[in-house]
Design a protein around this motif. Sequence first.
Motif, PDB file in Angstrom:
ATOM      1  N   TYR A 272      -2.587  -4.438  14.645  1.00 34.44           N
ATOM      2  CA  TYR A 272      -2.347  -3.874  13.324  1.00 34.44           C
ATOM      3  C   TYR A 272      -1.543  -2.576  13.368  1.00 34.44           C
ATOM      4  CZ  TYR A 272      -6.101  -7.165  12.408  1.00 34.44           C
ATOM      5  OH  TYR A 272      -6.871  -8.301  12.347  1.00 34.44           O
ATOM      6  N   LYS A 273      -1.077  -2.199  14.541  1.00 35.57           N
ATOM      7  CA  LYS A 273      -0.327  -0.960  14.674  1.00 35.57           C
ATOM      8  C   LYS A 273       1.180  -1.159  14.561  1.00 35.57           C
ATOM      9  CE  LYS A 273      -3.935   1.518  14.917  1.00 35.57           C
ATOM     10  NZ  LYS A 273      -4.269   2.345  13.723  1.00 35.57           N
ATOM     11  N   SER A 274       1.609  -2.390  14.396  1.00 34.37           N
ATOM     12  CA  SER A 274       3.020  -2.681  14.176  1.00 34.37           C
ATOM     13  C   SER A 274       3.090  -3.938  13.322  1.00 34.37           C
ATOM     14  CB  SER A 274       3.743  -2.880  15.506  1.00 34.37           C
ATOM     15  OG  SER A 274       5.120  -3.079  15.303  1.00 34.37           O
ATOM     16  N   VAL A 275       3.209  -3.741  12.020  1.00 31.33           N
ATOM     17  CA  VAL A 275       3.031  -4.831  11.065  1.00 31.33           C
ATOM     18  C   VAL A 275       4.305  -5.058  10.261  1.00 31.33           C
ATOM     19  CG1 VAL A 275       1.772  -5.535   8.996  1.00 31.33           C
ATOM     20  CG2 VAL A 275       0.555  -4.457  10.878  1.00 31.33           C
ATOM     21  N   ILE A 276       4.635  -6.322  10.069  1.00 33.06           N
ATOM     22  CA  ILE A 276       5.703  -6.709   9.147  1.00 33.06           C
ATOM     23  C   ILE A 276       5.038  -7.099   7.832  1.00 33.06           C
ATOM     24  CG2 ILE A 276       7.603  -8.296   8.713  1.00 33.06           C
ATOM     25  CD1 ILE A 276       7.588  -8.750  11.818  1.00 33.06           C
ATOM     26  N   LEU A 277       5.386  -6.417   6.765  1.00 30.61           N
ATOM     27  CA  LEU A 277       4.770  -6.679   5.466  1.00 30.61           C
ATOM     28  C   LEU A 277       5.624  -7.671   4.684  1.00 30.61           C
ATOM     29  CD1 LEU A 277       2.620  -6.035   3.309  1.00 30.61           C
ATOM     30  CD2 LEU A 277       4.088  -4.150   2.539  1.00 30.61           C
ATOM     31  N   ALA A 278       5.032  -8.831   4.363  1.00 25.67           N
ATOM     32  CA  ALA A 278       5.673  -9.841   3.519  1.00 25.67           C
ATOM     33  C   ALA A 278       4.946  -9.835   2.183  1.00 25.67           C
ATOM     34  CB  ALA A 278       5.608 -11.214   4.169  1.00 25.67           C
ATOM     35  N   ALA A 279       5.654  -9.515   1.109  1.00 22.40           N
ATOM     36  CA  ALA A 279       4.973  -9.228  -0.157  1.00 22.40           C
ATOM     37  C   ALA A 279       5.610  -9.936  -1.339  1.00 22.40           C
ATOM     38  CB  ALA A 279       4.967  -7.721  -0.405  1.00 22.40           C
ATOM     39  N   SER A 280       4.836 -10.020  -2.414  1.00 21.98           N
ATOM     40  CA  SER A 280       5.329 -10.504  -3.708  1.00 21.98           C
ATOM     41  C   SER A 280       4.349 -10.045  -4.781  1.00 21.98           C
ATOM     42  CB  SER A 280       5.445 -12.034  -3.720  1.00 21.98           C
ATOM     43  OG  SER A 280       4.166 -12.625  -3.860  1.00 21.98           O
ATOM     44  N   PRO A 281       4.768 -10.021  -6.053  1.00 16.40           N
ATOM     45  CA  PRO A 281       3.834  -9.726  -7.142  1.00 16.40           C
ATOM     46  C   PRO A 281       2.974 -10.947  -7.453  1.00 16.40           C
ATOM     47  CG  PRO A 281       5.993 -10.191  -8.041  1.00 16.40           C
ATOM     48  CD  PRO A 281       6.146 -10.226  -6.546  1.00 16.40           C
ATOM     49  N   LEU A 282       1.843 -10.694  -8.137  1.00 13.31           N
ATOM     50  CA  LEU A 282       0.913 -11.779  -8.463  1.00 13.31           C
ATOM     51  C   LEU A 282       0.605 -11.867  -9.950  1.00 13.31           C
ATOM     52  CD1 LEU A 282      -0.919 -14.028  -7.349  1.00 13.31           C
ATOM     53  CD2 LEU A 282      -2.680 -12.302  -6.911  1.00 13.31           C
ATOM     54  N   ASP A 283       1.004 -10.874 -10.740  1.00 17.51           N
ATOM     55  CA  ASP A 283       0.606 -10.852 -12.154  1.00 17.51           C
ATOM     56  C   ASP A 283       1.811 -10.926 -13.078  1.00 17.51           C
ATOM     57  OD1 ASP A 283       1.063  -7.725 -13.352  1.00 17.51           O
ATOM     58  OD2 ASP A 283       1.084  -7.991 -11.195  1.00 17.51           O
ATOM     59  N   ALA A 284       1.540 -11.338 -14.294  1.00 19.85           N
ATOM     60  CA  ALA A 284       2.554 -11.393 -15.346  1.00 19.85           C
ATOM     61  C   ALA A 284       1.939 -10.870 -16.636  1.00 19.85           C
ATOM     62  CB  ALA A 284       3.046 -12.824 -15.537  1.00 19.85           C
ATOM     63  N   THR A 285       2.792 -10.562 -17.593  1.00 19.80           N
ATOM     64  CA  THR A 285       2.289 -10.072 -18.874  1.00 19.80           C
ATOM     65  C   THR A 285       3.264 -10.450 -19.977  1.00 19.80           C
ATOM     66  OG1 THR A 285       1.380  -8.130 -20.005  1.00 19.80           O
ATOM     67  CG2 THR A 285       3.422  -7.807 -18.787  1.00 19.80           C
ATOM     68  N   SER A 286       2.828 -10.277 -21.200  1.00 21.34           N
ATOM     69  CA  SER A 286       3.690 -10.467 -22.368  1.00 21.34           C
ATOM     70  C   SER A 286       3.060  -9.703 -23.517  1.00 21.34           C
ATOM     71  CB  SER A 286       3.832 -11.952 -22.721  1.00 21.34           C
ATOM     72  OG  SER A 286       2.662 -12.438 -23.356  1.00 21.34           O
ATOM     73  N   LEU A 287       3.703  -9.727 -24.662  1.00 23.44           N
ATOM     74  CA  LEU A 287       3.163  -9.012 -25.818  1.00 23.44           C
ATOM     75  C   LEU A 287       1.853  -9.625 -26.282  1.00 23.44           C
ATOM     76  CD1 LEU A 287       3.644  -6.786 -27.955  1.00 23.44           C
ATOM     77  CD2 LEU A 287       4.858  -8.498 -29.321  1.00 23.44           C
ATOM     78  N   PHE A 288       1.681 -10.935 -26.058  1.00 26.38           N
ATOM     79  CA  PHE A 288       0.508 -11.648 -26.573  1.00 26.38           C
ATOM     80  C   PHE A 288      -0.451 -12.010 -25.449  1.00 26.38           C
ATOM     81  CE2 PHE A 288       3.982 -12.424 -29.518  1.00 26.38           C
ATOM     82  CZ  PHE A 288       3.405 -12.016 -30.717  1.00 26.38           C
ATOM     83  N   TYR A 289      -1.731 -11.919 -25.765  1.00 24.84           N
ATOM     84  CA  TYR A 289      -2.783 -12.145 -24.778  1.00 24.84           C
ATOM     85  C   TYR A 289      -3.151 -13.627 -24.682  1.00 24.84           C
ATOM     86  CZ  TYR A 289      -7.394 -11.996 -22.610  1.00 24.84           C
ATOM     87  OH  TYR A 289      -8.467 -12.215 -21.790  1.00 24.84           O
ATOM     88  N   SER A 290      -3.323 -14.103 -23.435  1.00 26.32           N
ATOM     89  CA  SER A 290      -3.794 -15.460 -23.157  1.00 26.32           C
ATOM     90  C   SER A 290      -2.962 -16.510 -23.879  1.00 26.32           C
ATOM     91  CB  SER A 290      -5.275 -15.603 -23.557  1.00 26.32           C
ATOM     92  OG  SER A 290      -5.818 -16.801 -23.054  1.00 26.32           O
ATOM     93  N   LEU A 291      -1.660 -16.360 -23.775  1.00 25.53           N
ATOM     94  CA  LEU A 291      -0.742 -17.257 -24.455  1.00 25.53           C
ATOM     95  C   LEU A 291      -0.621 -18.578 -23.705  1.00 25.53           C
ATOM     96  CD1 LEU A 291       1.119 -16.991 -26.968  1.00 25.53           C
ATOM     97  CD2 LEU A 291       2.969 -16.430 -25.397  1.00 25.53           C
ATOM     98  N   PHE A 292      -0.356 -19.634 -24.441  1.00 23.46           N
ATOM     99  CA  PHE A 292      -0.103 -20.938 -23.824  1.00 23.46           C
ATOM    100  C   PHE A 292       1.162 -21.519 -24.422  1.00 23.46           C
ATOM    101  CE2 PHE A 292      -0.378 -25.526 -23.452  1.00 23.46           C
ATOM    102  CZ  PHE A 292      -0.673 -25.652 -22.098  1.00 23.46           C
ATOM    103  N   PRO A 293       2.076 -22.054 -23.586  1.00 27.15           N
ATOM    104  CA  PRO A 293       2.011 -22.163 -22.131  1.00 27.15           C
ATOM    105  C   PRO A 293       1.958 -20.788 -21.463  1.00 27.15           C
ATOM    106  CG  PRO A 293       3.781 -23.523 -23.014  1.00 27.15           C
ATOM    107  CD  PRO A 293       3.309 -22.651 -24.118  1.00 27.15           C
ATOM    108  N   ARG A 294       1.413 -20.760 -20.247  1.00 31.01           N
ATOM    109  CA  ARG A 294       1.248 -19.511 -19.524  1.00 31.01           C
ATOM    110  C   ARG A 294       2.598 -18.888 -19.205  1.00 31.01           C
ATOM    111  NH1 ARG A 294      -3.693 -18.913 -21.325  1.00 31.01           N
ATOM    112  NH2 ARG A 294      -5.283 -20.043 -20.179  1.00 31.01           N
ATOM    113  N   VAL A 295       2.608 -17.554 -19.195  1.00 33.22           N
ATOM    114  CA  VAL A 295       3.847 -16.843 -18.918  1.00 33.22           C
ATOM    115  C   VAL A 295       3.913 -16.457 -17.439  1.00 33.22           C
ATOM    116  CG1 VAL A 295       3.924 -15.962 -21.260  1.00 33.22           C
ATOM    117  CG2 VAL A 295       2.823 -14.597 -19.488  1.00 33.22           C
ATOM    118  N   GLY A 296       5.105 -16.036 -17.000  1.00 31.56           N
ATOM    119  CA  GLY A 296       5.299 -15.588 -15.629  1.00 31.56           C
ATOM    120  C   GLY A 296       5.871 -16.636 -14.701  1.00 31.56           C
ATOM    121  N   ALA A 297       6.414 -17.731 -15.257  1.00 30.43           N
ATOM    122  CA  ALA A 297       6.904 -18.833 -14.427  1.00 30.43           C
ATOM    123  C   ALA A 297       7.995 -18.372 -13.467  1.00 30.43           C
ATOM    124  CB  ALA A 297       7.420 -19.965 -15.317  1.00 30.43           C
ATOM    125  N   GLU A 298       9.038 -17.735 -13.981  1.00 29.95           N
ATOM    126  CA  GLU A 298      10.134 -17.271 -13.132  1.00 29.95           C
ATOM    127  C   GLU A 298       9.830 -15.919 -12.511  1.00 29.95           C
ATOM    128  OE1 GLU A 298      12.790 -17.616 -11.529  1.00 29.95           O
ATOM    129  OE2 GLU A 298      14.048 -15.858 -11.728  1.00 29.95           O
TER     130      GLU A 298
END
Length: 716
Positions: A272-298
């Motif tokens: 753990y003293k020499s680490v390559i970090l591979a990352a991405s976001p996990l969350d999405a949002t919009s003006l409206f709560y719990s909208l369907f279809p779900r947002v954040g596809a792209e």
Amino acid sequence: MAASCFANTTRKRDFVFKILLFFLYASVEVSGKGKRTYQMIYEEIAHLSPCIRRMNATHQIGCSSDFNGNTGVLHLIEEDADIDWLNVNGSYSPYIAFFSAADMFTRSNIEKLLATKKISGILVDHSNRTRNDIIDDESFRYSSDRSCPNDNFGLYNGTDLGSCSSVTWNLNGTGSNFEVDFGVPVLALTSESEVEFIRECYYNHNHPDDTEAEYPLCAMELKDFMHGVKDTPTCMWRTQRTSNLEISSYCDPIGDNNVWGFAKNSDNSSSYKSVILAASPLDATSLFYSLFPRVGAESVVTSFVPLLAAAEAIGKISKKEKDSWEHDVMFALFNTESYDYSGSSRMVYDMMRGYFPTSKETIKKEEKEKKKRLPQMNVTDISYVLELRQLGLSNGTYYAHVDPISQADEGTKKKTDDLIKILQEVGPVEVNTVPADIPLPPASFQQFLKTGINIPGVVLTDHEREYNNRFYNSRYDFPYDLGIDKDNKTEVLYLAKKLNKVAETVAKTLVSLAGGDESSVKTDVTTVNDLLFCFLVNANCSLFRSLQQKADVHISPIAIDLYPGVWQSDTQGSILTTRLLAYFLGEKTAMNETDKDDCSQPDDSEVYTYHYAIGPEMNPDKGICIKSTVHITAAVSPAFIDDEHTKPDWASTQYSTWTESQWSPSPFRIRVFLVPSPKQEWVIFSLGLSIALVSFPIVYFINARADVLFRTDSSY
């Protein structure tokens, strides 16, 4: 005799009382139909998604109704002339504005309406008809995020590279989701039949021809009450007060969990003293709560799906080979990133103060109990960063973004160039560089560079400058814009093939950087296809079901909501992603359901996590025990930390301070009804009042003469 007479009188009174109750009940219930009176007056709208209130250090943003709801006459808005008519001619104020046309619901139009002082609520058509229309119109662009997302808390805030001075990443961002306090309830409608009912009500009663429509008018009641007010410091201070005379909670910090794990799956502290970090976001949002279809596809799903597929490919490499690597690979999916990098800033903050992955208090406790644990990790232990962001709308070419500030250091620049060279050489996709003066796009990597430590790294995207995603963090960032519109895995296969190539490029790059042989690394297009189907179309899929402890666990047959929610409320997104990453990276041992209790964490170790899963065969007798170094840590802003070393700073300008208002105990509600003219209302009111006034002396007379009126003397 007197007792008998009293009993008979009492029975008579009871009889009259029952008759009165019968007529009262008959006035509430409609004989033969079982409908209550209010059901004859109101038509409930069931399929809705509310805009809710959020707060930061200085403002309240979003929407809320009055405590008892807001009412108004319905007014349909399909073109600019409808707004002008309401402003000039509308005399039945207040109005509920119903945006039926997708391109009319803009920040400027909303501000025009609110300026009239005639609006008590807003409805937005988000039915299938509207969604299909906007996808067909390539010129339509809409985003409720800012034009430069998260800029105030990014690496370039206050510099010449900040405030979108170099690149306006989100070209059509309105900022509605983070800057506008509407002051009225705003709700989206998702049912075509309910939208059509509302439109018919408008055209039958309210639509003006040459003159304004006459009574009765179609009206609505919107209820979307939020307790939080003013700003985060005020709301959190009120929440922490204790009183028996009022509710104890007004708002909560927005937050979730970061999901992370190591490729080597080892308790060797040196790895753990020499680490390559591979990352991405996990969350999405919009003006409206719990909208369907779900947002954040792209914006989100096409970011973390290739990362998970790359993790699966690396997880298949033998432990012996991975132990020979010079570097370990740490996969990290950052949550709550839409809200000023809450997840990544928290991980960096914990690393810098020596609290990652374990707090000092927990370390002391574990050392006292002689437990094995993961070693502490600092930002200085990160050798490279490779972050994935928005990869679904590429035309075949991808772009490697770098930070121009850290590239001024020759050593950092050389390592970054080496990373880009590997990306360009090992994989099946074309990776281009961007001009040296272009800053990093909005990305978690910025939070690591804000420490002042020059880390070589790349943010891989499908765009060189402005987002290809025309609906970033909006209600339109759903699967349809990616060409997915049916509940069928074959519909996502074309996208899976494209993202699988990205995943293979990422996996091979990570293995090569770590010091391994990337030539045999191969990703599985079936896995990518399954991940896309499960996250974008139907969470009740075979892959997600195989990760459950029992075969009969209920999973909703729609996509997962990737909104992070409030801190300490576990979401499906982080739970399922944790299990997925553990499944891809961990060691799997065959085990049946009767022995699943043996799949548990040893008392003397905190290094590994253990998950029992029913497995891909869905057979209780052939389940699996998953052992991995995949963990979760807090994805809530450092501004909310409250321990013996740190006190919360709700007015922080360094870290995110977003909170979400507590909701009213009663549900969100929309009701449609017809409102009569004021004259008719006064007639009904006067008639009712007259009847009430007349009834008082009658009731008094009957009660005073009850012994005579209901006398049962035998002489009669």
